[in-house]
Design a protein around this motif. Structure first.
Motif, mmCIF file in Angstrom:
data_model
loop_
_atom_site.group_PDB
_atom_site.id
_atom_site.type_symbol
_atom_site.label_atom_id
_atom_site.label_comp_id
_atom_site.label_asym_id
_atom_site.label_seq_id
_atom_site.Cartn_x
_atom_site.Cartn_y
_atom_site.Cartn_z
ATOM 1 N N PRO A 229 46.824 28.306 35.031
ATOM 2 C CA PRO A 229 46.656 26.860 35.176
ATOM 3 C C PRO A 229 47.825 26.140 34.523
ATOM 4 C CG PRO A 229 45.120 27.741 33.563
ATOM 5 C CD PRO A 229 45.792 28.908 34.193
ATOM 6 N N GLY A 230 48.271 25.076 35.145
ATOM 7 C CA GLY A 230 49.329 24.284 34.524
ATOM 8 C C GLY A 230 50.705 24.909 34.619
ATOM 9 N N VAL B 23 56.603 30.898 33.382
ATOM 10 C CA VAL B 23 55.311 31.514 33.086
ATOM 11 C C VAL B 23 55.056 31.428 31.582
ATOM 12 C CG1 VAL B 23 54.071 33.711 33.003
ATOM 13 C CG2 VAL B 23 55.261 33.042 35.081
ATOM 14 N N VAL B 24 56.075 31.743 30.801
ATOM 15 C CA VAL B 24 55.914 31.725 29.345
ATOM 16 C C VAL B 24 55.739 30.296 28.829
ATOM 17 C CG1 VAL B 24 56.989 32.310 27.150
ATOM 18 C CG2 VAL B 24 57.193 33.864 29.072
ATOM 19 N N THR B 25 56.585 29.372 29.296
ATOM 20 C CA THR B 25 56.469 28.004 28.769
ATOM 21 C C THR B 25 55.145 27.371 29.191
ATOM 22 O OG1 THR B 25 57.661 27.103 30.662
ATOM 23 C CG2 THR B 25 58.950 27.529 28.702
ATOM 24 N N SER B 26 54.658 27.704 30.397
ATOM 25 C CA SER B 26 53.394 27.113 30.831
ATOM 26 C C SER B 26 52.259 27.579 29.947
ATOM 27 C CB SER B 26 53.084 27.497 32.275
ATOM 28 O OG SER B 26 54.186 27.295 33.093
ATOM 29 N N ARG C 287 51.461 26.757 42.124
ATOM 30 C CA ARG C 287 50.288 26.282 41.387
ATOM 31 C C ARG C 287 49.045 26.401 42.252
ATOM 32 N NH1 ARG C 287 52.217 21.705 37.901
ATOM 33 N NH2 ARG C 287 52.687 20.759 39.886
ATOM 34 N N LYS C 288 49.224 26.150 43.548
ATOM 35 C CA LYS C 288 48.073 26.216 44.452
ATOM 36 C C LYS C 288 47.574 27.638 44.588
ATOM 37 C CE LYS C 288 48.523 22.058 47.086
ATOM 38 N NZ LYS C 288 49.492 21.425 47.961
ATOM 39 N N VAL C 289 48.524 28.593 44.672
ATOM 40 C CA VAL C 289 48.136 29.987 44.899
ATOM 41 C C VAL C 289 47.606 30.626 43.622
ATOM 42 C CG1 VAL C 289 48.957 32.248 45.646
ATOM 43 C CG2 VAL C 289 49.841 30.186 46.735
#
Lengths: 421, 390
Positions: A377-378, A39-42, A369-371
């Motif tokens: 995003p990403g 979550v953080v890196t995204s 990613r879909k949910v």
């Protein structure tokens, strides 16, 4: 003397309930750890992939203050500026708040020059292309496999022909089932129509992000459609663009261009703050406040909790094996070998759990990613995160095995033989 | 029934293992409690606050102030003519027109810029809040109307750079001086306030975002909302202040709740497995003992409950420790971006009694669920076989 590894394997399989519980707990822990790190890196990763030659001109005061329309021509006069497009946040809603996605009004004639490299434009799943004023897909099969340049040219033509035309990201096409030629109703919030009816945009193209910082859930439409409506509603004072995206000419110094633009509007009417695209995107990361710190703390708690679990198992396991350790020692196995068995067992348990947990985290990337595409995003589980997870699993196993192992080394064979177990 | 002492003794015999299980449960509870404490802190600003006797007028179709635009002619008509607006003893309408803009500010800790809510207010804005007692000036004075002065919410003086008394906040090209610090016990505690007219001029933005008004007692707000939505002259969206604030919490509140539930579910499952492991080993190590107990005539139910209570004890200890951990960050101040308004919110972790109770129940439940299977296994043992094992 060789280490009797078969003994360790036998222990693990005999007490399969215990081993199973520990491995399952490790699976959860590794999965969660990867999730919070991802979550953080995204969130941060968008910054790394931003285009270096693209600048963002926005108000120095607020994200919500629009810059006057005449700024665009003035910006174009700065040496080193190759082109610019308006980027006006529309802030509309499709059906319901929960379907949140971004819409931007852009200059359709320059947009693709600036963003063409960031996205793969596709002509729909069947290779259909939008033909202005006619049916779609009439030349479908023959267009299949058309080169990207051809597709882009066709989409540009379609954008130019219809003022309500829009291009959407593949995420929107997937989530809402929109196809080329569909009319998409968007309820205006900032630009609310006085009769309460939704805005209607016609999908003429779908893009697939070519870079990870490009959101696949954005709708780009023609700014002049918005402008036309503002004129009709008598809201000409709402003319403006929140942001101008500027491409820097190859070879020009971005810093000089930034200084040039900001210097031009130093004394108003709206002061600007021009940044690189990376700095602009890092602004949104900075707005998250302490979220990365919270996530880090949670990740730490998860790892420690998991470690307690494995240590616990190894303590129990070692306890029940006092007598056996005595026998091993009495038979002449060294302290080191007795310790190695315990550490090995702990490492196998935690690595096994870790491997499944990592598999789950990496495999869950796409469904997640879909949910959660709208909120995050990403979202991506980087390989470095996977490596980190594996390292942590190994470390947990080593630490968990070490305590009982030291205890086992210290105990004298006689005492050990005497204990029940 | 086996004496409770037996259970306690049994826990202390395996103190290492028991302690690790307790810690595991405690950490789970702490993560659960921590995220929900943040949510409670956020909710206390929005959901709990907000009056039912104040209403907010926005532009039709706007979801929040940031999306709303009201012209001067609109606000004048609303404030002067709306019959539902209460009046003070002098006959002046208890209503104020306000401008709202999220402006960039640098965080004090140097971690970058964020969006801070800036509110252009009228004298009546502050008078209304003072009437209901929701605002207190703790330093300096209120801005002089017509001059370039602002007051800031107390958390901002610590969290944002250049927000202390005497500092200057530059809006566009106009410097505003900070002349006071206020405390607001609701969602507006982290805002910057100044004269709406001065701000609109500095920002070159001649529009208002909302009108806030005290209503005449007994006003039927839903009916009023429906009527004004269709109004020919000044259509507006009307909500009570409470409804408005509640509508601003959806995204962040839900995200926190979903995150907490997701993490708790998985961490909880993990902690429960740990408890099960400890209890299984406890049962296995005492097989002989269980045989003796059965032989001397203790019933299966007594044995089942002795082990279940042992597990519940582990859970309860974990719960208490977890609550202690959570309490250690009670009151800590932090900032989050409210995704509905996309502005920074200054808030503090809040461990409420209700949260403490649900944390404890969670831990207790984890112990019970983890202990049921081992307790069942213990109670089903055959006395003869159990006695035989050593």
């Amino acid at each position: 003397m060789r280490t009797p590894w078969r003994l360790a394997v036998r222990h693990l399989t005999t007490h399969w309930v215990r081993s199973g519980l520990t491995v399952t707990a490790m699976i959860f822990a590794t999965f969660l750890l990867c999730f919070v790190i991802s979550v953080v890196t995204s969130l941060a990763q968008a910054v790394d992939t931003a285009a270096a030659n693209r600048l963002v001109v926005q108000s120095a005061v607020s994200l919500y203050v629009d810059l006057p329309l005449d700024y665009q021509a003035k910006i174009a006069s700065i040496p080193g500026v190759a082109g610019s497009t308006k980027f006006q946040w529309f802030g509309g809603i499709y059906q319901d708040d929960s379907n949140f996605f971004a819409q931007f009004g852009v200059d359709e004639d320059v947009f693709f020059d600036l963003y063409g490299a960031d996205m793969h434009l596709t002509a729909g799943p069947d290779g259909e292309l939008f033909v202005p004023g006619g049916a779609t897909g009439d030349a479908g099969s023959s267009r299949q496999g058309a080169s990207e340049a051809v597709v882009q040219a066709a989409i540009e033509k379609a954008m130019a022909a219809d003022r309500r035309a829009c291009v959407i990201g593949s995420g929107l096409a997937r989530d809402f089932g929109w196809e080329i030629g569909d009319t998409v109703p968007i309820i205006g919030r900032i630009f609310a129509r006085s009769d309460g009816t939704p805005w209607e945009f016609t999908v003429v193209g779908i893009y697939e992000p070519a870079k990870s910082n490009v959101d696949d859930r954005t709708l780009f439409f023609r700014y002049d459609y918005l402008q036309e409506w503002l004129v009709e509603e008598g809201q000409t004072d709402a003319f403006g663009s929140g942001v101008y995206m500027v491409n820097v000419e190859p070879g020009a110094d971005p810093a000089a261009v930034i200084a040039g633009i900001d210097g031009l509007f130093e004394n108003g009417p709206q002061r600007t703050r021009t940044t690189t695209e990376a700095a602009f995107q890092s602004l949104f990361v900075s707005m998250l406040g302490n979220v990365p710190f919270f996530m880090g703390t949670i990740g730490g708690a998860i790892v420690i909790a998991a470690m307690f679990g494995v240590i616990n198992t190894m303590l129990i396991s070692a306890q029940q094996r006092r007598a056996e350790q005595g026998i091993l020692k009495a038979l002449g196995f060294s302290d080191g070998i007795v310790a190695r068995l315990l550490v090995g067992e702990a490492v196998v348990l935690s690595l096994l759990g870790g491997a499944f947990g990592l598999l789950l985290a990496k495999g869950g990337e796409e469904p997640f990613r879909k949910v959660m595409g709208a909120q995050l995003p990403g979202y991506a589980v980087e390989w470095s995160t996977v490596a980190l997870g594996a390292g942590v699993a190994l470390l947990v196993g080593l630490i968990a095995g070490l305590g009982p192992a030291v205890g086992a080394m210290r105990i004298s064979p006689v005492d050990a033989l005497r204990s029940e177990g | 029934m086996l004496p409770l002492r037996y259970t306690i003794r049994s826990v202390s015999v395996r103190s290492g293992s028991a302690l690790l299980t307790v810690f595991g449960i405690a950490l789970t509870v702490a993560v659960f409690g921590g995220i929900f404490a943040l949510r409670e802190g956020f909710a206390s600003l929005y959901e709990v606050q907000g009056a039912d006797d104040k209403i907010i007028y926005l532009r039709v179709g706007a979801g929040s102030e940031g999306e709303s635009v009201l012209r001067r002619s609109d606000i004048e008509t609303l404030i002067k003519e709306r019959p539902e607006i209460a009046r003070d003893t002098d006959g002046a309408p208890l209503a104020a027109a306000e401008a709202f803009l999220a402006v960039y500010m640098d965080k004090a800790d140097g971690s970058g810029r964020t969006n801070v809510p800036l509110r252009g207010v009228q004298p009546m804005s502050i008078r209304m809040m003072e009437r209901e007692g929701s605002v207190t000036l703790i330093e300096g004075r209120w801005p002089r109307w017509g001059s370039d002065e602002v007051v800031v919410g107390e958390p901002l003086t610590r969290r944002m750079a250049g927000c202390a008394m005497g500092d200057t906040i530059t809006l566009n090209v106009v410097p505003f001086r900070v002349v006071g610090v206020f405390v607001h016990d609701g969602a507006q505690g982290g805002e910057v306030w100044g004269d709406v007219e001065r701000m609109m001029e500095a920002l070159d933005r001649p529009v208002f975002q909302r009108v806030i008004a005290q209503i005449v007692p007994g006003t039927d707000v839903p009916a009023l909302a429906e009527e004004l939505e269709q109004d020919e002259r000044t259509p507006a969206k009307v909500q009570t202040e409470r409804e408005y604030l509640a509508a601003q919490t959806g995204m962040l509140g839900t995200t926190l709740a979903v995150l907490a539930s997701f993490l708790t579910l998985i961490m909880g499952a993990s902690a429960m497995l740990g408890a099960m492991n400890t209890m299984l080993s406890s049962v296995a190590a005492r097989t002989h003992e269980i045989g003796v107990l059965l032989a001397v005539g203790y019933g299966r139910a007594a044995i089942f409950f002795a082990f279940l209570i042992e597990a519940a004890l582990l859970g309860a200890l974990g719960g208490l420790l977890g609550i202690l951990l959570t309490l250690s960050f009670n009151g800590i101040e932090t900032g989050l971006t409210n995704w509905n308004t996309f502005t920074d919110v200054s808030l503090a972790f809040r461990v409420t009694p209700r949260l403490a109770v649900s944390s404890f129940l969670l831990a207790f439940g984890l112990g019970i669920v983890g202990g049921t299977l081992p307790a069942l296994r213990a109670s089903r043992m055959q006395p003869v076989e159990a006695l035989r094992s050593l």
